[in-house]
Write a protein that holds these residues in place. Sequence first.
Motif, PDB file in Angstrom:
ATOM      1  N   THR A  46     -10.615  10.061  41.616  1.00  0.00           N
ATOM      2  CA  THR A  46      -9.163  10.134  41.798  1.00  0.00           C
ATOM      3  C   THR A  46      -8.697   8.996  42.695  1.00  0.00           C
ATOM      4  N   GLU A 177       1.425  13.463  37.879  1.00  0.00           N
ATOM      5  CA  GLU A 177       1.166  12.231  38.626  1.00  0.00           C
ATOM      6  C   GLU A 177       2.280  11.894  39.604  1.00  0.00           C
ATOM      7  N   CYS A 203      -1.032  13.715  31.268  1.00  0.00           N
ATOM      8  CA  CYS A 203      -0.812  12.768  32.359  1.00  0.00           C
ATOM      9  C   CYS A 203      -1.585  11.487  32.060  1.00  0.00           C
ATOM     10  N   ASN A 205      -4.381   8.578  32.215  1.00  0.00           N
ATOM     11  CA  ASN A 205      -5.822   8.507  32.473  1.00  0.00           C
ATOM     12  C   ASN A 205      -6.094   7.306  33.368  1.00  0.00           C
ATOM     13  N   TYR A 239      -5.465  10.406  37.877  1.00  0.00           N
ATOM     14  CA  TYR A 239      -6.487  11.410  37.567  1.00  0.00           C
ATOM     15  C   TYR A 239      -7.505  10.879  36.560  1.00  0.00           C
ATOM     16  N   SER A 243     -11.667  14.628  37.579  1.00  0.00           N
ATOM     17  CA  SER A 243     -10.824  15.225  38.624  1.00  0.00           C
ATOM     18  C   SER A 243      -9.768  16.186  38.096  1.00  0.00           C
ATOM     19  N   LEU A 244      -9.255  15.952  36.891  1.00  0.00           N
ATOM     20  CA  LEU A 244      -8.187  16.810  36.383  1.00  0.00           C
ATOM     21  C   LEU A 244      -8.650  18.262  36.202  1.00  0.00           C
TER      22      LEU A 244
END
Length: 326
Positions: A46, A177, A203, A205, A239, A243-244
């Motif tokens: 992240t 984000e 979101c 990448n 992200y 991490s997402l």
Amino acid sequence: MAVSLTQHSSQTDGETSRCNICGGQVINLFPFENSSTVIHCKICGTESIRPLPTPEQIENYYANYPTTKTPEEQIHYLTALSVEALQFYISKMNLRNNPPGCLRFLEIGFGNGAGLFAGYKLGFQSYGIDLDPASVSSAKAFAEKHTYAVTCICGDVTLLRTRDIKFDIVKASHILEHVIDPIRFLSDIAQAQPAGGYLILECPNNKAAFWFLKNRVRKAFNRLNFYNSLKLQEHLWGYTKKSLPLVLRKAGYRVLFFRDYAVGNVIFHPQTALWYPTLRDGFRQSLRYRRWHPLIYPSVRVFDSLSSKLFRMGTGLAVLCQKIES
């Protein structure tokens, strides 16, 4: 855009800081053109901007943010695409015992309203929340003109805490984000859903192949306020595929479907079909105006599509998750 103005992170700066998402060590990469710094987590990848802006700074920034006026014919077109997109996600849900008319759908940050209207067209009780009064006003006017029974709310997700209503399906496309505290943002959504409720999230990448190219020309194209998927004042978090799912799990969700995608993908980000034309359309415009500029965005679409198909490194991430039984 329905970001929350009241969420704030207490994370400190410096190389000894810990990642909000996984608790791993973060390192300072480099400063932006102002006093902000990009930090990177060694564990989950992240990236984020530090210091994070205050709620007041975010509010002042978006108070002067220009609202894009979408022509009515484009809203109809985008609504049709959004119906297909929502149907794709619904096909992965277990809704057999729940007729659409009994289910509540919420679109967070609905913008021009296409996703909100798609929920109505599929038979859901369709709600939308957006921070921009102009977007809310335009969506209400469009809905009244076409007799769409939708509910448009002006505000951020903190309003969900005060409403005694549960949403079976929530969609937040390209919102995560922007928020100051992503875990609290998602937790607010989770509190407004029953156990087993579904969340659709999209979101950027942060590990997309296209950013490797964009980073190298950011200075030449006067894009120093960008780095990877980050953008000063706007994209506060970058992200990754690692991490997402972690941040979703912290908020009480389990992942059912997860993949990357490219711009122009009408399922995961219908709006980009307008922003990034096909290469054929780009050539037509280039020949018509005798300029090469119309080929820029179609070329990005081709590169991003190949990056997603061959390496799973498209510029977007799409996830369907479900609230865990508490």
